[in-house]
Design a protein around this motif. Structure first.
Motif, PDB file in Angstrom:
ATOM      1  N   ASN A 195      14.592  55.032  -6.231  1.00 20.25           N
ATOM      2  CA  ASN A 195      14.284  53.696  -6.763  1.00 20.25           C
ATOM      3  C   ASN A 195      13.152  53.809  -7.773  1.00 20.25           C
ATOM      4  OD1 ASN A 195      14.876  53.130  -3.518  1.00 20.25           O
ATOM      5  ND2 ASN A 195      16.032  51.901  -4.954  1.00 20.25           N
ATOM      6  N   CYS A 196      13.419  53.388  -8.996  1.00 25.30           N
ATOM      7  CA  CYS A 196      12.447  53.487 -10.080  1.00 25.30           C
ATOM      8  C   CYS A 196      12.325  52.127 -10.761  1.00 25.30           C
ATOM      9  CB  CYS A 196      12.902  54.547 -11.079  1.00 25.30           C
ATOM     10  SG  CYS A 196      11.873  54.681 -12.561  1.00 25.30           S
ATOM     11  N   ASN A 197      11.137  51.544 -10.739  1.00 23.37           N
ATOM     12  CA  ASN A 197      10.915  50.210 -11.297  1.00 23.37           C
ATOM     13  C   ASN A 197       9.945  50.276 -12.471  1.00 23.37           C
ATOM     14  OD1 ASN A 197      12.501  49.334  -9.158  1.00 23.37           O
ATOM     15  ND2 ASN A 197      10.751  48.793  -7.886  1.00 23.37           N
ATOM     16  N   VAL A 198      10.374  49.756 -13.606  1.00 15.61           N
ATOM     17  CA  VAL A 198       9.542  49.744 -14.810  1.00 15.61           C
ATOM     18  C   VAL A 198       9.186  48.296 -15.136  1.00 15.61           C
ATOM     19  CG1 VAL A 198       9.334  50.442 -17.227  1.00 15.61           C
ATOM     20  CG2 VAL A 198      10.771  51.781 -15.661  1.00 15.61           C
ATOM     21  N   THR A 199       7.896  48.002 -15.266  1.00 15.61           N
ATOM     22  CA  THR A 199       7.445  46.638 -15.552  1.00 15.61           C
ATOM     23  C   THR A 199       7.186  46.481 -17.039  1.00 15.61           C
ATOM     24  OG1 THR A 199       6.411  46.492 -13.378  1.00 15.61           O
ATOM     25  CG2 THR A 199       5.712  44.887 -15.020  1.00 15.61           C
ATOM     26  N   ILE A 200       7.746  45.416 -17.624  1.00 20.41           N
ATOM     27  CA  ILE A 200       7.488  45.118 -19.036  1.00 20.41           C
ATOM     28  C   ILE A 200       6.572  43.899 -19.122  1.00 20.41           C
ATOM     29  CG2 ILE A 200       9.591  46.178 -19.900  1.00 20.41           C
ATOM     30  CD1 ILE A 200      10.903  43.436 -20.010  1.00 20.41           C
ATOM     31  N   HIS A 233       8.229  39.435 -11.614  1.00 20.53           N
ATOM     32  CA  HIS A 233       7.399  40.212 -10.698  1.00 20.53           C
ATOM     33  C   HIS A 233       5.940  40.191 -11.143  1.00 20.53           C
ATOM     34  CE1 HIS A 233       5.884  43.958  -8.708  1.00 20.53           C
ATOM     35  NE2 HIS A 233       6.621  43.472  -7.726  1.00 20.53           N
ATOM     36  N   GLU A 234       5.086  39.565 -10.327  1.00 18.45           N
ATOM     37  CA  GLU A 234       3.641  39.540 -10.562  1.00 18.45           C
ATOM     38  C   GLU A 234       3.293  39.108 -11.985  1.00 18.45           C
ATOM     39  OE1 GLU A 234       2.188  43.382  -9.413  1.00 18.45           O
ATOM     40  OE2 GLU A 234       2.581  43.033  -7.279  1.00 18.45           O
ATOM     41  N   GLY A 235       3.918  38.038 -12.443  1.00 15.81           N
ATOM     42  CA  GLY A 235       3.623  37.494 -13.755  1.00 15.81           C
ATOM     43  C   GLY A 235       4.224  38.257 -14.915  1.00 15.81           C
ATOM     44  N   ALA A 236       5.096  39.190 -14.630  1.00 16.56           N
ATOM     45  CA  ALA A 236       5.778  39.953 -15.673  1.00 16.56           C
ATOM     46  C   ALA A 236       7.260  40.063 -15.285  1.00 16.56           C
ATOM     47  CB  ALA A 236       5.140  41.331 -15.825  1.00 16.56           C
ATOM     48  N   VAL A 237       7.961  41.020 -15.867  1.00 15.17           N
ATOM     49  CA  VAL A 237       9.368  41.253 -15.526  1.00 15.17           C
ATOM     50  C   VAL A 237       9.524  42.711 -15.136  1.00 15.17           C
ATOM     51  CG1 VAL A 237      11.741  41.342 -16.401  1.00 15.17           C
ATOM     52  CG2 VAL A 237      10.262  39.419 -17.011  1.00 15.17           C
ATOM     53  N   GLU A 238      10.181  42.947 -13.998  1.00 11.04           N
ATOM     54  CA  GLU A 238      10.399  44.316 -13.546  1.00 11.04           C
ATOM     55  C   GLU A 238      11.859  44.695 -13.742  1.00 11.04           C
ATOM     56  OE1 GLU A 238       8.021  46.483 -10.449  1.00 11.04           O
ATOM     57  OE2 GLU A 238       9.723  45.809  -9.239  1.00 11.04           O
ATOM     58  N   ILE A 239      12.050  45.846 -14.355  1.00 12.96           N
ATOM     59  CA  ILE A 239      13.386  46.432 -14.487  1.00 12.96           C
ATOM     60  C   ILE A 239      13.559  47.349 -13.282  1.00 12.96           C
ATOM     61  CG2 ILE A 239      14.966  47.662 -16.012  1.00 12.96           C
ATOM     62  CD1 ILE A 239      13.754  45.072 -17.198  1.00 12.96           C
TER      63      ILE A 239
END
Length: 329
Positions: A195-200, A233-239
């Motif tokens: 599982n790999c999550n990248v936050t933009i 996610h936490e005020g941003a967007v998580e891919i």
């Protein structure tokens, strides 16, 4: 994944439960895998990691053991989770359908075969529905015989991606008609899924969905084995990416990080490295002037999981998640 004899029959279960905001509750579930009802420790079991996400209200508990020992550990944790988590009160931005949402079993050792994992997963599904009356399960991957449908396909068939799910429309593979308290659990076996999550750095969920579509395996030019959601996610967007291991040798690596590879039953498998996912997301977000904020792995790569499992079990460290930072690796 060749290594010492200790690891030859190792498997991992990345148990997904629908609770993260009560961390003490999640730890209680993890400990149920390690100790029996009298508090006596089960030999040959370790919990490597507990990953909690407050916004998702979801935790992932990494349980490792030999394939001969994993069943009782996982079932005990699931039984405890079902007694503590009520889906009628659950709130979180991540899709889920069950108090115990996912029970995947992954081979780590070279003496563990495809059918070994499939049989164990089916036994876990049956055991859960027998121990906790009212629970139900659907099967995926190697456990879903003979079709061997992947997790993403089974979730789509079950309605997992919908905002509201009509449990009465679900036909589980094991157990009774799903009840609101427990929901329905996905149980299966497959090559390791990272599982790999990248936050933009944006709150534009449509941009996130566009990026998710672009890197998804099913899109021409997408990344092999990568299943993706874009979530606030936490005020941003998580891919949020499930990175499945795919059969075959790694592609040419004349540029970029090599793809990690291993074998199962003599068959080669490999998976996209997290660095490539981060690079691709960064490129796509950058076209709109948006930067990435960071990348998080939920747990470990397959090699890391095998190595840490051997370390924890050889040293008898059951609650490895507490000790990991103290140990000289």
């Amino acid at each position: 994944m060749a290594s010492c004899s200790l690891g030859r029959r190792l498997v991992a279960c990345l148990l997904n439960v629908s609770e993260a905001r009560r961390k003490d509750l999640v730890e209680t579930v993890a400990k149920a895998a390690l100790y029996n009802t009298e508090g006596v420790r089960r030999e040959g079991i370790a919990v490597l990691n507990i990953f909690n996400d407050h916004d998702y209200n979801r935790s992932v508990i990494t349980i490792v053991a030999s394939i001969d020992s994993i069943r009782e550990a996982v079932l005990s944790a699931c039984e405890k989770a079902c007694g503590l988590i009520d889906m009628r009160a659950h709130k979180g931005v991540h899709p889920c359908m069950g108090a115990v949402d996912l029970i995947p079993i992954y081979p780590l050792g070279e003496e563990v075969g495809v059918e070994d994992c499939a049989e164990e997963a089916r036994a876990v599904a049956q055991g859960l529905t027998e121990r906790v009356q009212g629970t139900s399960a659907f099967l995926f991957g190697w456990a879903d015989s003979p079709l061997q449908r992947g997790l993403a396909q089974r979730r789509k068939e079950m309605g997992w991606f919908k905002k509201t799910v009509d449990l009465q429309q679900i036909r589980p593979d094991v157990g009774t008609q799903p009840q609101k308290q427990f929901g329905v659990t996905g149980v299966g076996a497959s090559p390791y899924v990272m599982n790999c999550n990248v936050t933009i750095d944006t709150q534009d969920i449509n941009m996130g969905r566009s990026i998710a579509t672009a890197i998804r395996e099913s899109t021409p030019g997408g990344l092999p084995g990568v299943q993706v959601l874009a979530l606030p996610h936490e005020g941003a967007v998580e891919i949020a990416c499930n990175v499945e291991s795919v059969k075959g040798s790694p592609p040419d690596h004349s540029a970029g990080e090599p793809w990690p590879s291993f074998t199962i039953g003599g068959q080669p498998y490999c998976h996209v490295p997290a660095s490539l996912i981060t690079t691709r997301v960064s490129e796509l977000a950058g076209r709109d002037g948006v930067r990435t904020k960071g990348t998080a792995l939920v747990g470990f790569t397959p090699w890391e999981c095998r190595g840490l499992a051997e370390l924890a079990l050889s040293r008898g460290i059951a609650e490895f998640w507490r000790e990991r930072r103290k140990i000289r690796m």
